[in-house]
Design a protein around this motif. Structure first.
Motif, PDB file in Angstrom:
ATOM      1  N   THR A  62       0.831  -1.202   0.000  1.00 27.82           N
ATOM      2  CA  THR A  62       0.000   0.000   0.000  1.00 27.82           C
ATOM      3  C   THR A  62       0.873   1.262   0.000  1.00 27.82           C
ATOM      4  O   THR A  62       2.060   1.199   0.337  1.00 27.82           O
ATOM      5  CB  THR A  62      -0.929   0.018   1.235  1.00 27.82           C
ATOM      6  N   PRO A  63       0.283   2.412  -0.344  1.00 25.23           N
ATOM      7  CA  PRO A  63       1.057   3.665  -0.319  1.00 25.23           C
ATOM      8  C   PRO A  63       1.626   4.000   1.063  1.00 25.23           C
ATOM      9  O   PRO A  63       2.641   4.682   1.162  1.00 25.23           O
ATOM     10  CB  PRO A  63       0.044   4.719  -0.754  1.00 25.23           C
ATOM     11  N   ASP A  64       0.975   3.489   2.140  1.00 24.57           N
ATOM     12  CA  ASP A  64       1.481   3.719   3.495  1.00 24.57           C
ATOM     13  C   ASP A  64       2.376   2.568   3.972  1.00 24.57           C
ATOM     14  O   ASP A  64       2.602   2.389   5.152  1.00 24.57           O
ATOM     15  CB  ASP A  64       0.347   4.003   4.474  1.00 24.57           C
ATOM     16  N   HIS A  65       2.893   1.775   3.020  1.00 22.44           N
ATOM     17  CA  HIS A  65       3.924   0.743   3.237  1.00 22.44           C
ATOM     18  C   HIS A  65       3.456  -0.486   4.010  1.00 22.44           C
ATOM     19  O   HIS A  65       4.289  -1.228   4.541  1.00 22.44           O
ATOM     20  CB  HIS A  65       5.177   1.335   3.883  1.00 22.44           C
ATOM     21  N   ALA A  66       2.151  -0.732   4.057  1.00 17.71           N
ATOM     22  CA  ALA A  66       1.656  -1.979   4.626  1.00 17.71           C
ATOM     23  C   ALA A  66       1.713  -3.070   3.550  1.00 17.71           C
ATOM     24  O   ALA A  66       1.713  -2.775   2.350  1.00 17.71           O
ATOM     25  CB  ALA A  66       0.223  -1.811   5.118  1.00 17.71           C
ATOM     26  N   GLU A  67       1.755  -4.316   3.989  1.00 22.48           N
ATOM     27  CA  GLU A  67       1.685  -5.444   3.066  1.00 22.48           C
ATOM     28  C   GLU A  67       0.402  -6.213   3.320  1.00 22.48           C
ATOM     29  O   GLU A  67       0.108  -6.589   4.454  1.00 22.48           O
ATOM     30  CB  GLU A  67       2.890  -6.361   3.242  1.00 22.48           C
ATOM     31  N   VAL A  68      -0.351  -6.428   2.259  1.00 19.68           N
ATOM     32  CA  VAL A  68      -1.579  -7.214   2.316  1.00 19.68           C
ATOM     33  C   VAL A  68      -1.395  -8.384   1.357  1.00 19.68           C
ATOM     34  O   VAL A  68      -1.237  -8.199   0.152  1.00 19.68           O
ATOM     35  CB  VAL A  68      -2.814  -6.377   1.922  1.00 19.68           C
ATOM     36  N   PHE A  69      -1.371  -9.587   1.906  1.00 14.16           N
ATOM     37  CA  PHE A  69      -1.184 -10.795   1.112  1.00 14.16           C
ATOM     38  C   PHE A  69      -2.539 -11.274   0.612  1.00 14.16           C
ATOM     39  O   PHE A  69      -3.557 -11.090   1.279  1.00 14.16           O
ATOM     40  CB  PHE A  69      -0.504 -11.878   1.954  1.00 14.16           C
ATOM     41  N   PHE A  70      -2.540 -11.904  -0.564  1.00 17.64           N
ATOM     42  CA  PHE A  70      -3.806 -12.384  -1.115  1.00 17.64           C
ATOM     43  C   PHE A  70      -3.631 -13.731  -1.798  1.00 17.64           C
ATOM     44  O   PHE A  70      -2.533 -14.120  -2.190  1.00 17.64           O
ATOM     45  CB  PHE A  70      -4.406 -11.369  -2.096  1.00 17.64           C
ATOM     46  N   LEU A 114      -7.622 -12.384   1.862  1.00 16.90           N
ATOM     47  CA  LEU A 114      -6.543 -11.439   2.125  1.00 16.90           C
ATOM     48  C   LEU A 114      -6.135 -11.531   3.588  1.00 16.90           C
ATOM     49  O   LEU A 114      -6.957 -11.847   4.454  1.00 16.90           O
ATOM     50  CB  LEU A 114      -6.993 -10.012   1.806  1.00 16.90           C
ATOM     51  N   GLU A 115      -4.850 -11.219   3.857  1.00 11.58           N
ATOM     52  CA  GLU A 115      -4.338 -11.220   5.228  1.00 11.58           C
ATOM     53  C   GLU A 115      -3.266 -10.147   5.372  1.00 11.58           C
ATOM     54  O   GLU A 115      -2.486  -9.910   4.438  1.00 11.58           O
ATOM     55  CB  GLU A 115      -3.730 -12.574   5.584  1.00 11.58           C
ATOM     56  N   SER A 116      -3.235  -9.510   6.550  1.00 15.02           N
ATOM     57  CA  SER A 116      -2.206  -8.518   6.832  1.00 15.02           C
ATOM     58  C   SER A 116      -1.923  -8.496   8.323  1.00 15.02           C
ATOM     59  O   SER A 116      -2.840  -8.614   9.141  1.00 15.02           O
ATOM     60  CB  SER A 116      -2.658  -7.131   6.377  1.00 15.02           C
ATOM     61  N   TRP A 159      -8.657  -5.588   9.263  1.00 16.64           N
ATOM     62  CA  TRP A 159     -10.036  -5.900   8.883  1.00 16.64           C
ATOM     63  C   TRP A 159     -10.095  -6.933   7.761  1.00 16.64           C
ATOM     64  O   TRP A 159     -11.070  -7.688   7.659  1.00 16.64           O
ATOM     65  CB  TRP A 159     -10.792  -4.632   8.482  1.00 16.64           C
ATOM     66  N   VAL A 160      -9.033  -7.052   6.923  1.00 13.59           N
ATOM     67  CA  VAL A 160      -9.076  -8.026   5.828  1.00 13.59           C
ATOM     68  C   VAL A 160      -8.963  -9.457   6.333  1.00 13.59           C
ATOM     69  O   VAL A 160      -9.352 -10.392   5.638  1.00 13.59           O
ATOM     70  CB  VAL A 160      -7.986  -7.764   4.750  1.00 13.59           C
ATOM     71  N   ASN A 161      -8.447  -9.637   7.555  1.00 17.16           N
ATOM     72  CA  ASN A 161      -8.218 -10.981   8.090  1.00 17.16           C
ATOM     73  C   ASN A 161      -9.504 -11.742   8.385  1.00 17.16           C
ATOM     74  O   ASN A 161      -9.465 -12.954   8.588  1.00 17.16           O
ATOM     75  CB  ASN A 161      -7.359 -10.900   9.354  1.00 17.16           C
ATOM     76  N   SER A 162     -10.618 -11.057   8.424  1.00 14.40           N
ATOM     77  CA  SER A 162     -11.902 -11.739   8.676  1.00 14.40           C
ATOM     78  C   SER A 162     -12.882 -11.501   7.535  1.00 14.40           C
ATOM     79  O   SER A 162     -14.086 -11.521   7.743  1.00 14.40           O
ATOM     80  CB  SER A 162     -12.494 -11.266  10.007  1.00 14.40           C
ATOM     81  N   THR A 163     -12.367 -11.280   6.329  1.00 13.20           N
ATOM     82  CA  THR A 163     -13.247 -11.073   5.181  1.00 13.20           C
ATOM     83  C   THR A 163     -13.084 -12.193   4.163  1.00 13.20           C
ATOM     84  O   THR A 163     -12.064 -12.889   4.117  1.00 13.20           O
ATOM     85  CB  THR A 163     -12.943  -9.739   4.458  1.00 13.20           C
ATOM     86  N   VAL A 164     -14.109 -12.348   3.373  1.00 12.67           N
ATOM     87  CA  VAL A 164     -14.079 -13.173   2.171  1.00 12.67           C
ATOM     88  C   VAL A 164     -14.472 -12.241   1.040  1.00 12.67           C
ATOM     89  O   VAL A 164     -15.420 -11.465   1.166  1.00 12.67           O
ATOM     90  CB  VAL A 164     -15.064 -14.358   2.271  1.00 12.67           C
ATOM     91  N   CYS A 165     -13.740 -12.303  -0.039  1.00 10.19           N
ATOM     92  CA  CYS A 165     -14.027 -11.432  -1.173  1.00 10.19           C
ATOM     93  C   CYS A 165     -14.305 -12.271  -2.416  1.00 10.19           C
ATOM     94  O   CYS A 165     -13.802 -13.386  -2.558  1.00 10.19           O
ATOM     95  CB  CYS A 165     -12.846 -10.508  -1.458  1.00 10.19           C
ATOM     96  N   VAL A 221     -16.092  -7.124  -1.172  1.00 10.20           N
ATOM     97  CA  VAL A 221     -16.077  -7.712   0.152  1.00 10.20           C
ATOM     98  C   VAL A 221     -17.465  -8.280   0.430  1.00 10.20           C
ATOM     99  O   VAL A 221     -18.479  -7.609   0.222  1.00 10.20           O
ATOM    100  CB  VAL A 221     -15.743  -6.651   1.240  1.00 10.20           C
ATOM    101  N   CYS A 222     -17.523  -9.538   0.864  1.00  7.96           N
ATOM    102  CA  CYS A 222     -18.777 -10.169   1.260  1.00  7.96           C
ATOM    103  C   CYS A 222     -18.819 -10.176   2.782  1.00  7.96           C
ATOM    104  O   CYS A 222     -17.965 -10.797   3.419  1.00  7.96           O
ATOM    105  CB  CYS A 222     -18.846 -11.598   0.724  1.00  7.96           C
ATOM    106  N   GLU A 223     -19.790  -9.460   3.347  1.00  9.21           N
ATOM    107  CA  GLU A 223     -19.883  -9.348   4.792  1.00  9.21           C
ATOM    108  C   GLU A 223     -21.137 -10.035   5.303  1.00  9.21           C
ATOM    109  O   GLU A 223     -22.189  -9.996   4.665  1.00  9.21           O
ATOM    110  CB  GLU A 223     -19.874  -7.861   5.192  1.00  9.21           C
TER     111      GLU A 223
END
Length: 144
Positions: free
Chosen positions: A71-79, A104-106, A113-119, A138-140
């Protein structure tokens, strides 16, 4: 279930996509790497990925893509992307129609918040260029 748009993705293969059909029919295995970008209010950044799909006997590809969004703020989100890519003819060109599940996981708290989502993702791939466009949702759980 609530479905909300999360982001759009533009990805492409870098170099050759390798495909082997060792059994004398359409079934086989593939491998390739790529890059791209993700844009959206909830998630954006640069993408690096690889895909190790299986190919069914009817020519449908079964993607098995994994990668990271920086991400632009230097986080890593794996997918991880899995699902189906089937091919349709459009204006004399084969187009890959994609229906995929994305997990997704980070470890970054800003993206926990991505750690408990299914997309779910829908997209299309240009078979001549190896470029693809996806819309990711995102499916919530509406029952919670």
């Amino acid at each position: 279930m609530r479905i909300d748009h999360m982001c759009s993705a533009e990805i492409r293969f870098i170099g050759a996509f390798h495909m082997a059909r060792p059994y004398g029919n359409e079934s086989g295995i593939g491998w390739g790497i790529g890059d791209g970008t993700v844009t959206g209010d909830r998630l954006s950044g640069d993408v690096h990925w690889s895909n190790h799909p299986r190919r069914r006997g009817d020519g449908v590809m079964l993607p098995n893509a994994r990668g990271v969004i920086t991400t632009p703020d230097h986080a890593e989100v794996f997918f991880e992307l899995t699902g189906r890519t089937f091919f349709v003819e459009r204006d004399g060109t084969a187009v890959g129609s994609q229906l995929l599940m994305a997990l997704l996981e980070s470890e970054d708290a800003r993206y926990a918040w991505v750690n408990s989502t299914v997309c779910m993702a829908e997209g299309k791939m240009n078979t001549q260029t190896g470029a693809a466009h996806f819309e990711i949702y995102v499916c919530e759980n509406a029952l919670v």
